[in-house]
Write a protein that holds these residues in place. Structure first.
Motif, PDB file in Angstrom:
ATOM      1  N   PHE A   1       0.827  -1.196   0.000  1.00  0.00           N
ATOM      2  CA  PHE A   1       0.000   0.000   0.000  1.00  0.00           C
ATOM      3  C   PHE A   1       0.870   1.259   0.000  1.00  0.00           C
ATOM      4  O   PHE A   1       0.652   2.196  -0.773  1.00  0.00           O
ATOM      5  CB  PHE A   1      -0.923  -0.017   1.225  1.00  0.00           C
ATOM      6  CG  PHE A   1      -1.915   1.098   1.228  1.00  0.00           C
ATOM      7  CD1 PHE A   1      -2.976   1.075   0.348  1.00  0.00           C
ATOM      8  CD2 PHE A   1      -1.780   2.166   2.092  1.00  0.00           C
ATOM      9  CE1 PHE A   1      -3.901   2.108   0.332  1.00  0.00           C
ATOM     10  CE2 PHE A   1      -2.696   3.199   2.092  1.00  0.00           C
ATOM     11  CZ  PHE A   1      -3.753   3.165   1.210  1.00  0.00           C
TER      12      PHE A   1
ATOM     13  N   MET B   1       1.251   4.268  -2.797  1.00  0.00           N
ATOM     14  CA  MET B   1       1.169   5.700  -2.510  1.00  0.00           C
ATOM     15  C   MET B   1       2.390   6.440  -3.047  1.00  0.00           C
ATOM     16  O   MET B   1       2.271   7.506  -3.651  1.00  0.00           O
ATOM     17  CB  MET B   1       1.099   5.927  -0.982  1.00  0.00           C
ATOM     18  CG  MET B   1      -0.166   5.427  -0.325  1.00  0.00           C
ATOM     19  SD  MET B   1      -1.575   6.457  -0.698  1.00  0.00           S
ATOM     20  CE  MET B   1      -2.376   5.464  -1.870  1.00  0.00           C
TER      21      MET B   1
ATOM     22  N   ILE C   1       2.198   6.721  -6.776  1.00  0.00           N
ATOM     23  CA  ILE C   1       1.249   7.756  -7.194  1.00  0.00           C
ATOM     24  C   ILE C   1       1.876   9.138  -7.026  1.00  0.00           C
ATOM     25  O   ILE C   1       1.789   9.992  -7.910  1.00  0.00           O
ATOM     26  CB  ILE C   1      -0.058   7.672  -6.364  1.00  0.00           C
ATOM     27  CG1 ILE C   1      -0.791   6.368  -6.672  1.00  0.00           C
ATOM     28  CG2 ILE C   1      -0.960   8.848  -6.659  1.00  0.00           C
ATOM     29  CD1 ILE C   1      -1.981   6.120  -5.762  1.00  0.00           C
TER      30      ILE C   1
ATOM     31  N   TYR D   1       4.494   9.741  -9.703  1.00  0.00           N
ATOM     32  CA  TYR D   1       3.827   9.901 -11.002  1.00  0.00           C
ATOM     33  C   TYR D   1       3.236  11.299 -11.149  1.00  0.00           C
ATOM     34  O   TYR D   1       3.350  11.934 -12.202  1.00  0.00           O
ATOM     35  CB  TYR D   1       2.736   8.841 -11.111  1.00  0.00           C
ATOM     36  CG  TYR D   1       1.874   8.908 -12.349  1.00  0.00           C
ATOM     37  CD1 TYR D   1       2.430   8.775 -13.614  1.00  0.00           C
ATOM     38  CD2 TYR D   1       0.495   9.066 -12.239  1.00  0.00           C
ATOM     39  CE1 TYR D   1       1.627   8.810 -14.742  1.00  0.00           C
ATOM     40  CE2 TYR D   1      -0.307   9.098 -13.364  1.00  0.00           C
ATOM     41  CZ  TYR D   1       0.257   8.975 -14.615  1.00  0.00           C
ATOM     42  OH  TYR D   1      -0.531   9.013 -15.727  1.00  0.00           O
TER      43      TYR D   1
ATOM     44  N   LEU E   1      -8.055   4.361 -12.952  1.00  0.00           N
ATOM     45  CA  LEU E   1      -6.943   4.849 -12.131  1.00  0.00           C
ATOM     46  C   LEU E   1      -7.437   5.799 -11.041  1.00  0.00           C
ATOM     47  O   LEU E   1      -7.009   5.720  -9.889  1.00  0.00           O
ATOM     48  CB  LEU E   1      -5.959   5.611 -13.016  1.00  0.00           C
ATOM     49  CG  LEU E   1      -4.667   4.920 -13.421  1.00  0.00           C
ATOM     50  CD1 LEU E   1      -3.834   5.859 -14.292  1.00  0.00           C
ATOM     51  CD2 LEU E   1      -3.884   4.529 -12.192  1.00  0.00           C
TER      52      LEU E   1
ATOM     53  N   ILE F   1      -8.909   3.853  -8.213  1.00  0.00           N
ATOM     54  CA  ILE F   1      -7.882   3.236  -7.360  1.00  0.00           C
ATOM     55  C   ILE F   1      -7.268   4.284  -6.435  1.00  0.00           C
ATOM     56  O   ILE F   1      -7.150   4.082  -5.217  1.00  0.00           O
ATOM     57  CB  ILE F   1      -6.782   2.580  -8.232  1.00  0.00           C
ATOM     58  CG1 ILE F   1      -7.373   1.394  -8.998  1.00  0.00           C
ATOM     59  CG2 ILE F   1      -5.600   2.137  -7.376  1.00  0.00           C
ATOM     60  CD1 ILE F   1      -6.442   0.804 -10.025  1.00  0.00           C
ATOM     61  N   ILE F   2      -6.911   5.429  -7.010  1.00  0.00           N
ATOM     62  CA  ILE F   2      -6.280   6.477  -6.201  1.00  0.00           C
ATOM     63  C   ILE F   2      -7.249   6.992  -5.134  1.00  0.00           C
ATOM     64  O   ILE F   2      -6.869   7.187  -3.976  1.00  0.00           O
ATOM     65  CB  ILE F   2      -5.788   7.630  -7.105  1.00  0.00           C
ATOM     66  CG1 ILE F   2      -4.677   7.113  -8.023  1.00  0.00           C
ATOM     67  CG2 ILE F   2      -5.288   8.796  -6.275  1.00  0.00           C
ATOM     68  CD1 ILE F   2      -4.179   8.119  -9.031  1.00  0.00           C
TER      69      ILE F   2
ATOM     70  N   ALA G   1      -7.561   4.560  -2.327  1.00  0.00           N
ATOM     71  CA  ALA G   1      -6.348   4.601  -1.502  1.00  0.00           C
ATOM     72  C   ALA G   1      -6.352   5.838  -0.616  1.00  0.00           C
ATOM     73  O   ALA G   1      -6.066   5.763   0.580  1.00  0.00           O
ATOM     74  CB  ALA G   1      -5.106   4.578  -2.388  1.00  0.00           C
ATOM     75  N   LEU G   2      -6.727   6.979  -1.206  1.00  0.00           N
ATOM     76  CA  LEU G   2      -6.727   8.228  -0.433  1.00  0.00           C
ATOM     77  C   LEU G   2      -7.813   8.238   0.631  1.00  0.00           C
ATOM     78  O   LEU G   2      -7.776   9.034   1.560  1.00  0.00           O
ATOM     79  CB  LEU G   2      -6.926   9.426  -1.359  1.00  0.00           C
ATOM     80  CG  LEU G   2      -5.706   9.900  -2.141  1.00  0.00           C
ATOM     81  CD1 LEU G   2      -6.081  11.019  -3.085  1.00  0.00           C
ATOM     82  CD2 LEU G   2      -4.617  10.383  -1.201  1.00  0.00           C
TER      83      LEU G   2
ATOM     84  N   ALA H   1      -1.565   9.427 -22.995  1.00  0.00           N
ATOM     85  CA  ALA H   1      -0.758   9.362 -21.766  1.00  0.00           C
ATOM     86  C   ALA H   1      -0.721  10.718 -21.071  1.00  0.00           C
ATOM     87  O   ALA H   1      -0.853  10.802 -19.844  1.00  0.00           O
ATOM     88  CB  ALA H   1       0.664   8.893 -22.090  1.00  0.00           C
TER      89      ALA H   1
ATOM     90  N   VAL I   1      -4.117  11.426 -19.500  1.00  0.00           N
ATOM     91  CA  VAL I   1      -4.315  10.606 -18.302  1.00  0.00           C
ATOM     92  C   VAL I   1      -3.572  11.221 -17.123  1.00  0.00           C
ATOM     93  O   VAL I   1      -4.111  11.354 -16.021  1.00  0.00           O
ATOM     94  CB  VAL I   1      -3.844   9.152 -18.549  1.00  0.00           C
ATOM     95  CG1 VAL I   1      -3.708   8.400 -17.236  1.00  0.00           C
ATOM     96  CG2 VAL I   1      -4.807   8.437 -19.476  1.00  0.00           C
ATOM     97  N   TRP I   2      -2.343  11.652 -17.372  1.00  0.00           N
ATOM     98  CA  TRP I   2      -1.572  12.259 -16.289  1.00  0.00           C
ATOM     99  C   TRP I   2      -2.262  13.514 -15.772  1.00  0.00           C
ATOM    100  O   TRP I   2      -2.381  13.731 -14.582  1.00  0.00           O
ATOM    101  CB  TRP I   2      -0.153  12.605 -16.768  1.00  0.00           C
ATOM    102  CG  TRP I   2       0.630  13.315 -15.715  1.00  0.00           C
ATOM    103  CD1 TRP I   2       1.217  12.760 -14.615  1.00  0.00           C
ATOM    104  CD2 TRP I   2       0.867  14.727 -15.617  1.00  0.00           C
ATOM    105  NE1 TRP I   2       1.812  13.727 -13.857  1.00  0.00           N
ATOM    106  CE2 TRP I   2       1.607  14.940 -14.447  1.00  0.00           C
ATOM    107  CE3 TRP I   2       0.531  15.825 -16.413  1.00  0.00           C
ATOM    108  CZ2 TRP I   2       2.025  16.211 -14.044  1.00  0.00           C
ATOM    109  CZ3 TRP I   2       0.935  17.087 -16.013  1.00  0.00           C
ATOM    110  CH2 TRP I   2       1.677  17.270 -14.834  1.00  0.00           C
TER     111      TRP I   2
ATOM    112  N   PRO J   1      -6.071  12.991 -11.663  1.00  0.00           N
ATOM    113  CA  PRO J   1      -6.265  13.582 -10.335  1.00  0.00           C
ATOM    114  C   PRO J   1      -7.645  14.218 -10.160  1.00  0.00           C
ATOM    115  O   PRO J   1      -8.264  14.089  -9.106  1.00  0.00           O
ATOM    116  CB  PRO J   1      -5.169  14.649 -10.268  1.00  0.00           C
ATOM    117  CG  PRO J   1      -4.119  14.169 -11.177  1.00  0.00           C
ATOM    118  CD  PRO J   1      -4.832  13.479 -12.298  1.00  0.00           C
ATOM    119  N   PHE J   2      -8.140  14.877 -11.190  1.00  0.00           N
ATOM    120  CA  PHE J   2      -9.464  15.503 -11.132  1.00  0.00           C
ATOM    121  C   PHE J   2     -10.526  14.436 -10.868  1.00  0.00           C
ATOM    122  O   PHE J   2     -11.383  14.573  -9.994  1.00  0.00           O
ATOM    123  CB  PHE J   2      -9.721  16.221 -12.467  1.00  0.00           C
ATOM    124  CG  PHE J   2     -11.113  16.756 -12.624  1.00  0.00           C
ATOM    125  CD1 PHE J   2     -11.502  17.907 -11.972  1.00  0.00           C
ATOM    126  CD2 PHE J   2     -12.026  16.104 -13.430  1.00  0.00           C
ATOM    127  CE1 PHE J   2     -12.776  18.402 -12.126  1.00  0.00           C
ATOM    128  CE2 PHE J   2     -13.305  16.594 -13.589  1.00  0.00           C
ATOM    129  CZ  PHE J   2     -13.682  17.747 -12.925  1.00  0.00           C
TER     130      PHE J   2
ATOM    131  N   LEU K   1     -10.239  13.113  -7.306  1.00  0.00           N
ATOM    132  CA  LEU K   1     -10.773  14.023  -6.287  1.00  0.00           C
ATOM    133  C   LEU K   1     -12.299  14.002  -6.260  1.00  0.00           C
ATOM    134  O   LEU K   1     -12.910  14.036  -5.195  1.00  0.00           O
ATOM    135  CB  LEU K   1     -10.264  15.445  -6.523  1.00  0.00           C
ATOM    136  CG  LEU K   1      -8.776  15.646  -6.219  1.00  0.00           C
ATOM    137  CD1 LEU K   1      -8.306  17.019  -6.657  1.00  0.00           C
ATOM    138  CD2 LEU K   1      -8.504  15.444  -4.731  1.00  0.00           C
TER     139      LEU K   1
END
Lengths: 279, 306
Positions: free
Chosen positions: A14, A18, A21, A24, B96, B99-100, B103-104, B173, B176-177, B181-182, B185
């Motif tokens: 995990f 993080m 991410i 990246y 993605l 997933i982020i 995790a957050l 790519a 995506v980068w 993030p938008f 969030l």
């Protein structure tokens, strides 16, 4: 025992996720900063750190091109369009958020549709209008055309905020005989301050970053805004782009934005979600 | 909408309604001027042979421009590029971003810092991200090739943005980068509204983490997720900056917006360019209807519920 081990491995994975991410998201900009501090042949070595840092890219950006002027243009255009959108948006949100009338739902839906339609679809009509008004290659053309995306967004978000305020708020003032305009200025303007700051900031970023209209409605280097100036930096030939300078210019215009965003991050996230999730 | 409340208030309500008109007027006029009228004129131009470099108004030619457009392989190439770009990038961004966001959503140290870092790509101007990635993907001096060569994954440098087979993926790519993030969030905001008790109940029922995600989390955040996806998809369909900066007007990556602007500004063909712009407008409209219907989303649904 093995269950604890499994848990530990999970935790490590995990944390690795993080870290991945974080790298990246942050690396490309960090690499832009590093590149901007390299000059000449150092640029073409993949050495991770520019030691000693070379500032010539930054100096050259301002010396060889009207980049200072470009920044000023962007500030003027974005600032004006935000002020205009907030004034028109607050007034409209007051009506849309506090009064009920026929066609209100239709109006809101239309506003949402305008905020989503492709800018290219109005390009030729706007071009004609701007030429007719004599605003071609003039910053006013951008202030005017940017309203197409800042205004619907501002109206939408401010209406969302406005609706959440308690009903009793203006009723007392209205009973005392205050006109709607006075109520808007005296009662709502102060309370809406934070919401307007958030909305204004988001609209500012959108205007600051706009490219298509700025590319199409301006012609000379002195009238360019920052994104166009950065996109059009070129070298002796298309195969010799001055990457160091492009990165220096990119860093100059991005650092203030990032600082703004980090300072106001809570507000920005609130504004984004008010615009999208609640919408 | 019917007036509610006691009689005493309806005078106020009526006053308000009258006032509302005047408060709305400036905004409505501005929107008509900056969006309505230009859209109408673009539609009109698309039926004429007007040119940008001639002052004379074009002659009416009916649907000739559209007939030409539908027969132009480059237009269909632009349509294909745009659709591929939109579908692939939005799909990757959603997965993605999910997933982020998940995790957050876990409580841990450094969460605030990571969430702040997520705002950086979002705030960076698209033009700047395109230039940054253009440099990172540079065939001779790019850090991506250097890393891949160093790791022994490739034998010789790859021309990411110049190779017609790869250029569109390079654009994907970068997008995506910039926009994952938008997405993350927005999804995170939806996740944080979920009550914790549901998960406790699920734990008692013996649902594993995967089951919990598909049976509980996903259905609950679906409305918010669909709105985010629609916003992103409509944004992706009008993409212009990324392609223009990364590979110019190259046919390998040209989106519908790039194609329409090229006809309009570079070839000065106001009539034909407007037809292309209306073509894009139509495709965006169709996609909106499809997404809203298939996703069973009610945009502005909160309005009517009041």
């Amino acid at each position: 025992m093995s269950r604890r081990l499994k848990r530990q491995i999970g935790r490590v994975l995990f944390v690795l996720l993080m870290v991945a991410i974080a790298i990246y998201t942050v690396f490309p900009f960090a690499w832009a900063i590093i590149t901007s501090l390299k000059s000449g042949s150092a640029l073409f070595t993949a050495s991770p750190l520019p030691i000693p840092p070379a500032w010539d890219n930054y100096v050259a950006t301002f010396r060889d091109r009207p980049f200072g002027r470009n920044i000023l243009n962007s500030v003027i255009v974005s600032g004006s369009v935000v002020a205009l959108s907030l004034a028109l948006g607050l007034s409209a949100a007051y009506a849309l958020g506090r009064a009920s009338f026929r066609g209100r739902g239709f109006l809101l839906a239309t506003i949402l549709a305008v905020s989503m339609f492709p800018q290219v679809a109005v390009l030729s009509g706007l071009f004609e209008l701007i030429r007719w008004l004599g605003l071609y290659n003039n910053l006013l053309s951008l202030v005017f055309s940017y309203l197409i995306f800042t205004l619907p967004f501002t109206v939408w978000v401010l209406t969302t905020f406005m609706k959440e305020l308690p009903k009793e708020l203006e009723e007392a003032a209205m009973m005392d005989g205050a006109s709607p305009f006075i109520v808007l200025i005296r009662v709502f303007l102060p309370i809406m301050g934070p919401a307007m700051a958030t909305t204004g900031l988001l609209a500012f970023i959108a205007a600051w970053n706009e490219f298509l209209f700025a590319l199409t409605f301006t012609l000379t280097d002195e009238m360019r805004t920052v994104p166009v100036a950065i996109a059009l930096i070129s070298g002796a030939s298309s195969f010799e782009l001055p990457w160091g300078r492009i990165m220096a210019a990119s860093v100059i215009v991005t650092v203030p934005l990032i600082l703004l965003v980090l300072v106001f991050q809570r507000r920005i996230v609130a504004g984004l979600t008010a615009g999208a999730v609640k919408g | 909408m019917v007036t509610r409340g006691p009689v005493g208030l309806s005078a106020v309500a009526q006053d308000r309604r009258r006032a509302a008109f005047w408060f709305l007027l400036p905004m409505v006029v501005a929107v008509l001027l900056v969006a309505g009228w230009p859209l109408f004129r673009t539609a009109w131009f698309s039926l004429t042979d007007a040119r940008l470099d001639e002052a004379a108004p074009g002659a009416f030619v009916g649907v000739e421009n559209y007939a030409l457009l539908l027969r132009d392989p480059e237009w269909w190439n632009a349509v294909r590029n745009t659709l591929v770009f939109a579908i692939v990038s939005v799909t990757i961004e959603t997965v993605l971003g999910m997933i982020i966001a998940l995790a957050l959503n876990e409580k841990m140290r450094g969460r605030g810092a990571l969430r702040a870092a997520m705002l950086i790509p979002w705030a960076i101007p698209t033009v700047v991200s395109a230039q940054m990635w253009g440099w990172m993907l540079h065939d001779q001096a790019g850090v991506v090739n250097a890393a891949l060569l160093g790791l022994g994954l490739i034998d010789q440098p790859i021309a990411w943005t110049a190779d017609p087979d790869l250029a569109l993926w390079a654009v994907v790519a970068v997008d995506v980068w910039k926009t994952t993030p938008f997405m993350a969030l927005l999804i995170l905001a939806a996740l944080q509204l979920l009550p914790g008790e549901i998960y406790e109940a699920a734990e008692i029922d013996g649902l594993g983490p995967v089951g919990r995600f598909f049976r509980i989390t996903l259905p609950l955040i679906r409305p918010a997720l669909m709105v985010a996806i629609i916003f992103r998809a409509l944004d992706a369909l009008r993409v212009f900056d990324l392609m223009y900066v990364l590979s110019g007007n190259s046919a390998a990556t040209a989106s519908m917006s790039v194609y329409a602007r090229q006809q309009l500004v570079e070839f000065q063909d106001l009539g034909f360019g407007s037809a292309a712009a209306m073509g894009l407008f139509a495709i965006v409209a169709i996609c909106t209807v499809l997404l809203v219907t298939l996703g069973r989303v009610r945009l502005g649904g909160a309005e009517d519920a009041r």
